[in-house]
Design an enzyme around this catalytic site. Structure first.
Site, PDB file in Angstrom:
ATOM      1  N   GLY A  33      34.028  40.550  38.625  1.00 56.27           N
ATOM      2  CA  GLY A  33      34.862  41.370  37.665  1.00 56.27           C
ATOM      3  C   GLY A  33      34.060  42.546  38.346  1.00 56.27           C
ATOM      4  O   GLY A  33      33.989  42.254  38.808  1.00 56.27           O
ATOM      5  N   ASN A  34      34.614  43.011  36.805  1.00 55.41           N
ATOM      6  CA  ASN A  34      34.060  45.165  36.777  1.00 55.41           C
ATOM      7  C   ASN A  34      33.555  44.976  35.627  1.00 55.41           C
ATOM      8  O   ASN A  34      34.366  44.831  34.306  1.00 55.41           O
ATOM      9  CB  ASN A  34      34.594  45.873  37.678  1.00 55.41           C
ATOM     10  CG  ASN A  34      36.548  45.865  37.395  1.00 55.41           C
ATOM     11  OD1 ASN A  34      36.345  46.726  36.121  1.00 55.41           O
ATOM     12  ND2 ASN A  34      37.460  45.659  37.346  1.00 55.41           N
ATOM     13  N   ARG A  35      32.493  46.865  35.016  1.00 57.70           N
ATOM     14  CA  ARG A  35      32.690  46.730  34.306  1.00 57.70           C
ATOM     15  C   ARG A  35      33.660  47.851  33.050  1.00 57.70           C
ATOM     16  O   ARG A  35      33.123  48.356  31.929  1.00 57.70           O
ATOM     17  CB  ARG A  35      30.919  48.126  34.386  1.00 57.70           C
ATOM     18  CG  ARG A  35      30.237  47.100  34.674  1.00 57.70           C
ATOM     19  CD  ARG A  35      28.911  48.067  34.846  1.00 57.70           C
ATOM     20  NE  ARG A  35      27.684  47.162  35.667  1.00 57.70           N
ATOM     21  CZ  ARG A  35      27.210  46.527  34.881  1.00 57.70           C
ATOM     22  NH1 ARG A  35      27.529  45.882  33.454  1.00 57.70           N
ATOM     23  NH2 ARG A  35      25.764  46.156  35.676  1.00 57.70           N
ATOM     24  N   SER A  36      34.557  48.207  33.697  1.00 58.88           N
ATOM     25  CA  SER A  36      35.980  48.900  33.524  1.00 58.88           C
ATOM     26  C   SER A  36      35.676  48.355  31.782  1.00 58.88           C
ATOM     27  O   SER A  36      36.091  47.035  31.655  1.00 58.88           O
ATOM     28  CB  SER A  36      36.984  48.673  33.766  1.00 58.88           C
ATOM     29  OG  SER A  36      37.933  49.593  32.965  1.00 58.88           O
ATOM     30  N   ALA A 100      40.409  49.021  36.797  1.00 54.50           N
ATOM     31  CA  ALA A 100      39.947  49.085  37.517  1.00 54.50           C
ATOM     32  C   ALA A 100      40.130  47.704  38.033  1.00 54.50           C
ATOM     33  O   ALA A 100      40.230  46.472  37.509  1.00 54.50           O
ATOM     34  CB  ALA A 100      38.067  48.685  37.403  1.00 54.50           C
TER      35      ALA A 100
END
Ligand code: CTP
Ligand code: CA
Length: 229
Positions: A33-36, A100
């Site tokens: 995943g990512n930090r958005s 993102a």
């Protein structure tokens, strides 16, 4: 109406906004995943509703409450996001890719939890490319005069990379922000430059994500073809 807005300049327009960050599953309990946080996409949705638009918000993994007056669709992965965006874009006047999107996903999904075993090497995760949704929407333009907006977070050579990305993606506007300590991820504030395909560059000073959203809508509504409504 939102600050600085003189009228419902998005009335009669359908805007599609993606928000949040995709999660690409490895097994039933793990993902890449990512930090958005999704906050910029939600600010775009709220301000577009305030300016009279019909808003379709496609969110990935934000956990945020639905903005009043928007139709909200939920997705998880990049492939699901692509499907939802392409379908919603068919009758959209504006598509904004604030989400993102994971560039890669695990090439294999393990249907059972991946377990470690004594004496075995650590597993190697192999990845495959995800579809580029923004480039596809920009190339397709399912409706004449459709305006396509992207976002880019850069750490180095922000403007040079941003201009190159705007060309590569083929979008009309690209909101470029520098990734830093208090900026962008999870914060309520943002600072950016909005690059346009026609060469216009609009700096947006550090401030609430709503202010950046309103600048995006100002630039979008100035680019509508007079006969496209
Ligand atoms: N984007 C997309 N589909 C992808 C990757 C990105 O639609 N598979 C969109 C994002 O929503 C964003 C824009 O493209 O609006 C720019 O994303 P970014 O990650 O900065 O661009 P990339 O082309 O993936 O370049 P990089 O290698 O720098 O990550
Ligand atoms: Ca990327």
């Amino acid at each position: 109406l939102a600050r600085g807005v003189t009228g419902p300049d998005l009335a009669g327009r359908h805007v599609v906004i993606s928000a949040g960050g995709t999660r690409e599953p490895l097994d039933p309990v793990r993902f890449l995943g990512n930090r958005s946080s999704g906050k910029q996409g939600y600010a775009l949705a709220r301000t577009a509703v305030a300016r009279g638009a019909r808003v379709t918000l496609i969110e990935a993994n934000t956990g945020l409450p639905d903005p009043a007056g928007a139709d909200v669709l939920r997705v998880g992965t990049a492939v699901q996001l692509r499907e939802a965006v392409i379908e919603a874009a068919a009758d959209a006047d504006v598509v904004v890719m604030a989400a993102a999107v994971a560039d890669f996903r695990p090439s294999d999904y393990a249907p059972g939890k991946i377990k470690k075993k004594d004496g075995q090497d650590a597993p190697v995760v192999s990845l495959v490319r995800n579809p580029d949704i923004l480039a596809e929407v920009a190339a397709e333009r399912s409706r004449p005069g459709q305006i396509v907006v992207g976002f880019a977070a850069e750490t180095d050579d922000v403007l040079v990379n941003g201009r190159e990305k705007l060309r590569r993606k083929g979008c009309d506007l690209l909101v470029v922000n520098e990734v830093g300590e208090r900026k962008t991820f999870g914060s309520e504030e943002n600072e950016a430059v909005v690059l346009a395909a026609d060469g216009q560059e609009t700096p947006v000073p550090y401030g609430p994500k709503e202010a950046l959203a309103d600048t995006v809508w100002d630039l979008v509504s100035g680019r509508f073809q007079p006969n496209s409504s």
